[in-house]
Write an enzyme that holds these catalytic residues in place. Structure first.
Site, PDB file in Angstrom:
ATOM      1  N   CYS A  91      11.786 -15.894 -19.297  1.00  0.00           N
ATOM      2  CA  CYS A  91      12.226 -15.052 -18.183  1.00  0.00           C
ATOM      3  C   CYS A  91      13.673 -15.339 -17.782  1.00  0.00           C
ATOM      4  O   CYS A  91      14.407 -14.409 -17.409  1.00  0.00           O
ATOM      5  CB  CYS A  91      11.294 -15.231 -16.989  1.00  0.00           C
ATOM      6  SG  CYS A  91      11.182 -16.929 -16.383  1.00  0.00           S
ATOM      7  N   HIS A 146       9.349 -18.547 -12.331  1.00  0.00           N
ATOM      8  CA  HIS A 146       9.872 -17.264 -12.821  1.00  0.00           C
ATOM      9  C   HIS A 146      11.323 -17.121 -12.378  1.00  0.00           C
ATOM     10  O   HIS A 146      11.766 -17.748 -11.399  1.00  0.00           O
ATOM     11  CB  HIS A 146       9.027 -16.118 -12.262  1.00  0.00           C
ATOM     12  CG  HIS A 146       9.259 -14.807 -12.929  1.00  0.00           C
ATOM     13  ND1 HIS A 146       9.222 -14.631 -14.286  1.00  0.00           N
ATOM     14  CD2 HIS A 146       9.537 -13.571 -12.408  1.00  0.00           C
ATOM     15  CE1 HIS A 146       9.451 -13.371 -14.584  1.00  0.00           C
ATOM     16  NE2 HIS A 146       9.648 -12.701 -13.465  1.00  0.00           N
ATOM     17  N   ASP A 166      13.418  -6.962 -12.341  1.00  0.00           N
ATOM     18  CA  ASP A 166      12.750  -7.996 -13.128  1.00  0.00           C
ATOM     19  C   ASP A 166      12.739  -7.574 -14.592  1.00  0.00           C
ATOM     20  O   ASP A 166      11.842  -6.852 -15.040  1.00  0.00           O
ATOM     21  CB  ASP A 166      11.320  -8.209 -12.626  1.00  0.00           C
ATOM     22  CG  ASP A 166      10.711  -9.490 -13.168  1.00  0.00           C
ATOM     23  OD1 ASP A 166      11.239 -10.015 -14.170  1.00  0.00           O
ATOM     24  OD2 ASP A 166       9.717  -9.969 -12.592  1.00  0.00           O
TER      25      ASP A 166
END
Length: 683
Positions: free
Chosen positions: A435, A479, A495
């Site tokens: 991520c 994250h 995101d």
């Protein structure tokens, strides 16, 4: 080999060991168990020295060998002091203190010559038990130390039973019973003793593993994601649970980039007219939640987005101060080195920062010179495409996310090592990352197109099923996502991970690192059993955290209110505690008065023996053992008293022998009284 076997003492079997040897080996075992949890914290030489000393002392005990003099012990102690200073660079503080305490207790076992030496070892052991809670206050640590306390109390009971060979189970039962008698006092002190700050702990001595960091390098979040330990637990009011896609727990916001590392802005808390966030607007349904946060070593709280700074929404905690920074980070007034439990209120729909000063626009579009030149060229060409020339920030962001979805990017926990121009390699080369790769690359691309952007780290999602009413958020839920700024609408979340791996966000499906042999086998055979075992254990841990570790001053006052005190304060708390302790003291005094009226059955037996021997002209003094009385009987009455002397010698064996009786044998007294009466008649 034969020489080694000849040098080792012969093991006679546990049941055949002399009393002193058995008690010494038991004490050494308890010491070893107490030191064992410290292995992760002690230097290697301390572990080796302690192990050698304990084994050496056991060897001396089994072989009935002479213990070393003071000179070797002094040399070992001096060497330990030097090594402690060498490894810790000090003789003070937690690490050096625990190291020296373990060394002192180990060396003290080489001086176990008298009860006084044993008492020193016992109380060093009790103090060592306390030091474990400087590192961990988990339920497993508490159970291990409870066993250590029971073992030390058993050894203490044995030291006060100098006669005969009482079995270990008898001393252990007495120690357990004594602990149970003291348990009500312990519970009363725990519940009512005023809650004050830590007595020993310092911020730099924080326990717990570090999760998120205040900085970010590529690969940093992936390292945290390999850790399956719990980062926080969250419980929502009934009927207000949020879907996994809305569970964003906001941590450090990173806007400074030097080409290698992302860092937070180095400014303090600033508020205008009592508000720290400009142009903040919330909408939709508010969600109330309670969070239990593990120690993080960061001076911030990863609260649910968005938790505003409002009287009915902001987190509150006694003796702590929390403030909301302009970038929506909840700052604490100190590093979080202990478990915290706070209640707050959040909105999943919000807008803020509609206007941005020019100097901040420049800061949030700045990129270091000489790094990732190919991505900057790609972003410039992407921005000047005909369809993007007039596009606003939101349209550009959607176009970049569409590129991520269609350009063959892959989401992986092990993307490998990237070089100096990591964003170039990721975006235009390998296209495999975790991520943080997607978030940082997205921010670099947006900045290269002139759009203010920054990286946000925290946690996203939670375990699908609540444990004891709490949703569990693990370090593996760590994250990174991005934010970009659009004039008039402020900062917007983006995101990129959801573009390439939508299941990571929509249903919180994490990438799983390779498991160990045992866990992997159990997961393959019965994955549901493994899940159920973990859920049960974490439920127990949660209750331990909520009922024991998080028991606070507020809960104390709530308890007093339930007892009928309308507005409790410290004075009421002290009065209730004083009343309980006074009642306990009176009960103890009454029990002592009643116990004083009882008499040891062996003492009653001694009085009867004295009365039976007095008519025969034999005086029984308090220090006379049955064996001595048998000798005096033979000296005074001759051969005709052999049966009476034999009974006294039998009493000696029954009272002080290996199989000593707890109470006198009634049949013995009948035989002894008959023989004494016979001798009295024939005198």
């Amino acid at each position: 080999m034969a020489l080694i076997q000849a040098a080792l003492p012969r093991w006679p079997g546990w049941r055949n060991l002399p009393r002193d040897t058995r008690d010494t080996l038991f004490l050494l075992g308890v010491i070893g168990w107490t030191v064992l949890p410290h292995l992760d914290h002690l230097p290697w030489w301390c572990i080796a020295l302690s192990a050698v000393v304990l084994v050496w002392r056991a060897y001396l005990a089994v072989g009935h060998l002479r213990m070393p003099g003071r000179l070797p012990i002094a040399v070992l102690l001096g060497a330990a002091v030097v090594m402690t200073f060498w490894t810790e660079q000090t003789l003070f503080g937690k690490e050096a203190g625990v190291t020296m305490l373990v060394v002192l207790m180990s060396l003290k076992t080489l001086e176990l010559r008298a009860r006084r030496d044993a008492l020193v070892v016992f109380f060093l052991g009790f103090f060592l038990v306390l030091t474990h809670f400087l590192y961990s206050q988990s339920m497993l640590t508490a159970l291990a130390m409870l066993l250590s306390v029971w073992g030390l109390m058993t050894a203490l009971v044995l030291a006060h039973m100098p006669v005969g060979t009482p079995p270990l189970w008898q001393a252990g039962r007495l120690a357990a019973r004594s602990a149970l008698f003291g348990a009500p006092v312990m519970v009363a002190l725990f519940v009512l003793f005023p809650r004050i700050g830590p007595l020993w702990g310092m911020p730099q001595d924080a326990m717990g593993r570090t999760g998120l960091s205040g900085t970010l390098r590529l690969g940093g979040v992936a390292e945290v994601a390999n850790d399956d330990s719990i980062a926080l637990r969250v419980r929502f009011d009934e009927g207000q649970e949020l879907p996994p896609a809305s569970l964003y727990f906001r941590g450090p916001v990173l806007s400074r980039f030097d080409g290698v590392e992302w860092r937070r802005r180095p400014y303090g808390l600033m508020a205008a007219n009592g508000r720290s966030v400009p142009d903040l607007r919330t909408s939709g349904l508010a969600v109330r939640y309670e969070m239990t946060l593990e120690a993080s070593r960061l001076a911030l709280l990863p609260l649910l987005e968005l938790t505003p700074d409002q009287p009915d929404s902001a987190p509150r905690l006694d003796s702590w101060t929390f403030s909301l920074r302009p970038d929506l980070q909840w700052q604490s007034d100190r590093i979080v080195t202990e478990r915290l439990r706070v209640s707050a209120q959040a909105w999943s729909r919000f807008e803020y920062g509609g206007s941005l000063p020019e100097f901040e626009r420049q800061e949030f579009t700045q990129l270091p010179e000489g790094y990732n030149p190919r991505v900057r060229e790609w972003a410039s060409a992407f921005r000047h495409r005909p369809e993007h020339r007039q596009a606003d920030a939101r349209t550009l962001a959607q176009a970049v996310l569409a590129h991520v979805r269609s350009a063959g990017f892959s989401y992986t926990l092990a993307p490998g090592t990237y070089g100096r121009d990591a964003i170039d390699e990721f975006w235009l080369g390998r296209r495999a990352g975790f991520c943080e790769h997607f978030a940082t690359a997205f921010v670099v691309v947006m900045r290269a197109m002139g759009v203010p952007a920054r990286v946000v780290t925290g946690y996203q999602g939670a375990d699908p099923r609540p444990v004891d009413g709490y949703f569990v958020v693990r370090q593996s839920h760590a994250h990174a996502w991005a934010e970009f700024w659009q004039p008039g609408r402020g900062w917007q979340r983006a995101d990129p991970t959801a573009a390439v791996a939508p299941e990571r966000v929509s249903i919180s499906r994490n990438l799983q690192p390779p498991s160990g042999l045992v866990v992997g086998a159990l997961r393959n055979v019965n994955p549901q059993l493994l899940f159920d075992l973990r859920v049960a254990w974490e439920a127990m841990n949660n209750r331990w955290n909520q009922w024991v570790l998080n028991y606070s001053r507020t809960q104390q006052f709530d308890l007093l209110q339930r007892l009928g005190i309308r507005a409790p304060d410290w004075q009421d708390l002290g009065l209730v505690l004083l009343a309980l302790l006074s009642g306990g003291a009176l009960a103890g005094a009454a029990w002592a008065w009643w116990d004083r009226r009882r008499q040891d059955p062996w003492q009653r037996q001694r009085s009867r023996i004295r009365d039976a021997l007095a008519p025969l002209g034999i005086e029984v003094l308090p220090h006379h053992a049955p064996r001595q009385l048998a000798q005096r009987v033979r000296e005074r009455l001759g051969e005709r008293s052999d049966l009476l002397a034999y009974e006294l010698e039998a009493l000696e064996r029954a009272r002080y022998g290996r199989d000593a009786l707890r109470r006198p044998d009634a049949a013995w007294w009948q035989r002894f009284a008959f023989e004494a009466h016979r001798l009295k008649r024939t005198a």
